[in-house]
Design a protein around this motif. Structure first.
Motif, PDB file in Angstrom:
ATOM      1  N   ALA A  84       7.795  68.298  11.648  1.00 29.99           N
ATOM      2  CA  ALA A  84       7.777  68.727  10.248  1.00 29.99           C
ATOM      3  C   ALA A  84       8.790  69.848  10.029  1.00 29.99           C
ATOM      4  N   TYR A  85       9.047  70.602  11.087  1.00 29.47           N
ATOM      5  CA  TYR A  85       9.923  71.774  10.964  1.00 29.47           C
ATOM      6  C   TYR A  85      10.658  72.006  12.279  1.00 29.47           C
ATOM      7  N   TYR A  86      11.983  72.140  12.211  1.00 27.48           N
ATOM      8  CA  TYR A  86      12.801  72.431  13.390  1.00 27.48           C
ATOM      9  C   TYR A  86      13.109  73.924  13.428  1.00 27.48           C
ATOM     10  N   PRO A  87      12.529  74.688  14.348  1.00 30.56           N
ATOM     11  CA  PRO A  87      12.789  76.133  14.363  1.00 30.56           C
ATOM     12  C   PRO A  87      14.234  76.466  14.746  1.00 30.56           C
ATOM     13  N   LYS A  88      14.651  77.654  14.332  1.00 26.44           N
ATOM     14  CA  LYS A  88      16.017  78.125  14.603  1.00 26.44           C
ATOM     15  C   LYS A  88      16.061  78.934  15.907  1.00 26.44           C
ATOM     16  N   ALA A  89      17.279  79.266  16.333  1.00 26.43           N
ATOM     17  CA  ALA A  89      17.452  80.081  17.539  1.00 26.43           C
ATOM     18  C   ALA A  89      16.634  81.358  17.419  1.00 26.43           C
ATOM     19  N   HIS A  90      16.007  81.750  18.509  1.00 24.14           N
ATOM     20  CA  HIS A  90      15.195  82.967  18.646  1.00 24.14           C
ATOM     21  C   HIS A  90      13.813  82.851  18.022  1.00 24.14           C
ATOM     22  N   GLU A  91      13.523  81.758  17.301  1.00 24.10           N
ATOM     23  CA  GLU A  91      12.179  81.604  16.742  1.00 24.10           C
ATOM     24  C   GLU A  91      11.180  81.301  17.852  1.00 24.10           C
ATOM     25  N   ILE A  92       9.986  81.822  17.665  1.00 26.68           N
ATOM     26  CA  ILE A  92       8.876  81.594  18.603  1.00 26.68           C
ATOM     27  C   ILE A  92       8.124  80.349  18.138  1.00 26.68           C
ATOM     28  N   PHE A  93       7.671  79.549  19.071  1.00 28.76           N
ATOM     29  CA  PHE A  93       6.770  78.448  18.705  1.00 28.76           C
ATOM     30  C   PHE A  93       5.796  78.200  19.852  1.00 28.76           C
ATOM     31  N   ARG A  94       4.735  77.446  19.547  1.00 27.28           N
ATOM     32  CA  ARG A  94       3.696  77.225  20.553  1.00 27.28           C
ATOM     33  C   ARG A  94       3.448  75.725  20.704  1.00 27.28           C
ATOM     34  N   ILE A  95       3.149  75.329  21.917  1.00 25.25           N
ATOM     35  CA  ILE A  95       2.775  73.932  22.170  1.00 25.25           C
ATOM     36  C   ILE A  95       1.410  73.906  22.868  1.00 25.25           C
TER      37      ILE A  95
ATOM     38  N   GLY B 229       4.602  70.210  14.152  1.00 27.01           N
ATOM     39  CA  GLY B 229       4.680  68.810  14.536  1.00 27.01           C
ATOM     40  C   GLY B 229       3.671  68.467  15.609  1.00 27.01           C
ATOM     41  N   ALA B 230       3.774  67.256  16.118  1.00 29.59           N
ATOM     42  CA  ALA B 230       2.837  66.792  17.143  1.00 29.59           C
ATOM     43  C   ALA B 230       3.503  65.719  17.983  1.00 29.59           C
ATOM     44  N   GLY B 231       2.914  65.474  19.128  1.00 33.22           N
ATOM     45  CA  GLY B 231       3.461  64.451  20.012  1.00 33.22           C
ATOM     46  C   GLY B 231       2.368  63.771  20.797  1.00 33.22           C
ATOM     47  N   THR B 232       2.690  62.601  21.298  1.00 31.71           N
ATOM     48  CA  THR B 232       1.768  61.893  22.188  1.00 31.71           C
ATOM     49  C   THR B 232       2.586  61.127  23.218  1.00 31.71           C
ATOM     50  N   SER B 233       2.091  61.061  24.423  1.00 32.45           N
ATOM     51  CA  SER B 233       2.896  60.478  25.499  1.00 32.45           C
ATOM     52  C   SER B 233       2.005  59.716  26.463  1.00 32.45           C
ATOM     53  N   ILE B 234       2.543  58.629  26.976  1.00 32.35           N
ATOM     54  CA  ILE B 234       1.808  57.777  27.911  1.00 32.35           C
ATOM     55  C   ILE B 234       2.605  57.745  29.216  1.00 32.35           C
ATOM     56  N   TRP B 235       1.931  58.068  30.303  1.00 27.76           N
ATOM     57  CA  TRP B 235       2.591  58.251  31.594  1.00 27.76           C
ATOM     58  C   TRP B 235       2.028  57.308  32.642  1.00 27.76           C
ATOM     59  N   CYS B 236       2.875  56.945  33.582  1.00 26.53           N
ATOM     60  CA  CYS B 236       2.356  56.298  34.773  1.00 26.53           C
ATOM     61  C   CYS B 236       2.854  57.057  35.995  1.00 26.53           C
ATOM     62  N   MET B 237       2.233  56.799  37.125  1.00 29.24           N
ATOM     63  CA  MET B 237       2.623  57.464  38.361  1.00 29.24           C
ATOM     64  C   MET B 237       3.387  56.452  39.202  1.00 29.24           C
ATOM     65  N   MET B 238       4.542  56.874  39.715  1.00 25.14           N
ATOM     66  CA  MET B 238       5.409  55.945  40.423  1.00 25.14           C
ATOM     67  C   MET B 238       5.546  56.344  41.887  1.00 25.14           C
ATOM     68  N   ASP B 239       5.579  55.369  42.743  1.00 25.66           N
ATOM     69  CA  ASP B 239       5.896  55.597  44.156  1.00 25.66           C
ATOM     70  C   ASP B 239       7.416  55.750  44.255  1.00 25.66           C
ATOM     71  N   LEU B 240       7.876  56.901  44.760  1.00 22.76           N
ATOM     72  CA  LEU B 240       9.315  57.190  44.765  1.00 22.76           C
ATOM     73  C   LEU B 240      10.100  56.224  45.640  1.00 22.76           C
TER      74      LEU B 240
ATOM     75  N   ILE C  29      15.301  64.131  11.464  1.00 22.21           N
ATOM     76  CA  ILE C  29      14.489  63.098  12.094  1.00 22.21           C
ATOM     77  C   ILE C  29      13.040  63.571  12.017  1.00 22.21           C
ATOM     78  N   THR C  30      12.184  62.758  11.385  1.00 20.56           N
ATOM     79  CA  THR C  30      10.783  63.159  11.196  1.00 20.56           C
ATOM     80  C   THR C  30       9.859  62.517  12.229  1.00 20.56           C
ATOM     81  N   ARG C  31      10.294  61.387  12.784  1.00 18.56           N
ATOM     82  CA  ARG C  31       9.488  60.750  13.837  1.00 18.56           C
ATOM     83  C   ARG C  31      10.390  59.999  14.799  1.00 18.56           C
ATOM     84  N   LEU C  32      10.028  60.112  16.071  1.00 20.43           N
ATOM     85  CA  LEU C  32      10.754  59.429  17.144  1.00 20.43           C
ATOM     86  C   LEU C  32       9.743  58.650  17.983  1.00 20.43           C
ATOM     87  N   ASP C  33      10.050  57.406  18.271  1.00 19.94           N
ATOM     88  CA  ASP C  33       9.235  56.583  19.171  1.00 19.94           C
ATOM     89  C   ASP C  33      10.126  56.076  20.297  1.00 19.94           C
TER      90      ASP C  33
END
Lengths: 249, 249
Positions: free
Chosen positions: A66-77, A104-115, A192-196
């Motif tokens: 929703a908002y892209y912060p500028k240099a030196h801005e603080i943000f939390r995840i 904004g928000a995010g969601t991610s789906i992960w798998c574990m891989m044998d190297l 860009i408001t959403r990335l998939d």
């Protein structure tokens, strides 16, 4: 152990683009970094996994900004694990500006891989149930993106600087390559408001990746990356308004 | 106000290359970040300058690296201003590992640019004398690199992701493009022990930069980047031993 953990960051000068706002890839980098940091604190970070010959690999991601912060801005995840199954685990994110505003928000789906085998592992082998919150994502799950046809609009040979510690192309590089196909004027007018992203195969050193883009590309744009006949990844970007790619060359 | 300031960092997972050690460009990024952070604390950082329509531009840099830390390792960077003249100011760096070991050193020469006119400004207009230490660099000053001839070995069109907040190509991108010309096998066998860069002109969005490399390229390698007849930058990289570029394709 914190099931929902919050981390504070500051936008660094090298994180921003020409407009002084954080680049999409860097913001996504902070999400991935947060995932890694929280996993490490909970004992299943990359370092611990590498010692066992394993690694985490992002399979599908979605991020809304929703908002892209500028240099030196603080943000939390804030981050939490929603659930996990045999192959996949879902990790969610909430981004908040320094003034408490919704970022904004995010969601991610992960798998574990044998190297060694480069194959997905059974997550039920490790017990992560103590870390599962059941708290759903604040945004729609990553969209399953369609196959594209037509001619490739760009190609990249995977170089030294593209590789990450998993010895494959850094997952943010694909997004950078896609974003670079837009004219600068687009980023002057639109956000860009959403990335998939759907990651299908990894691209290794020296391999050539071709980028396909769905035409016409209006308020939303879809991409596919291939190595020969293999799909590497698919992605979709949504903008905060229409634009005309042909007019803004 | 601290004339010699020290900052502590931790190598992030996204900072490292395939060998899990910090990439040269990321380490140089930490030096530039340290310069910016210290300048900001002293009241003449990028943010303050941008409000006045000015910016700092790196003119010449040198960095020597004795040890490349791995992901999650702690390291420290000390920085101080050596001196300043009418056009240039010299800022030096000392890098120390988390265990107190010698990690490397850097030295950098900067000028102040008018963002509108894209011309160097007179530094005597501002009084930085209170911040000058007179403490010399721990390594040789940046070498003045020679002109190269021959054929271009590579070319890059400046893209969205190459631009920084100064609206020109991020100074680390040139080094990335040069490093990417080496085969991966080189980075498996050798480390870059010294880097020298002379920045001459800025490269803007859409411009095409051609890379020239001096042949033969043995324990040391020299590069020149040009936009048509204009020199963009020259660079030199020294390795910790000989290698054969032709054999290690």
């Amino acid at each position: 152990m914190r099931k929902v953990a919050e981390y504070t960051y500051q936008v660094q000068p090298l994180d921003v683009d020409f407009s002084d706002r954080i680049r999409l890839t860097q913001l996504l980098g902070y999400l991935l970094h947060t995932a890694g940091r929280n996993a490490m604190e909970n004992g299943f970070g990359m370092e611990a996994l590498h010692e066992q010959g394993k690694t985490w690999v992002a399979s599908r991601l979605a991020m809304e900004v929703a908002y892209y912060p500028k240099a030196h801005e603080i943000f939390r995840i804030e981050t939490w694990i929603e659930d996990y199954g045999r192959v996949f685990t879902t990790r969610n994110f909430k981004m908040t500006g320094g003034d408490g505003s919704h970022m904004g928000a995010g969601t991610s789906i992960w798998c574990m891989m044998d190297l060694e085998a480069r194959k997905a592992l059974d997550l039920k082998g490790a017990d992560y149930s103590a870390f599962v919150t059941g708290i759903p994502s604040l945004i729609e799950k990553p969209h399953r993106l369609p196959a594209l046809s037509g001619e490739a609009v760009s190609r990249h040979r995977v170089k030294y600087s593209d590789l990450d510690f998993n010895r494959h192309t850094n997952s943010m590089k694909y997004i950078e390559w896609m974003a670079d196909l837009f004219p600068l004027s687009l980023f002057q007018q639109r956000n860009i408001t959403r990335l998939d992203i759907n990651y299908v195969n990894e691209a290794l050193y020296g391999e050539v990746v071709e980028i396909y883009r769905h035409q016409p590309c209006d308020e939303a744009c879809q991409f596919e990356m291939r190595r020969g006949a293999d799909i590497i990844c698919r992605a979709g970007m949504q903008f905060d308004g229409p634009f005309n790619l042909m007019a803004d060359k």
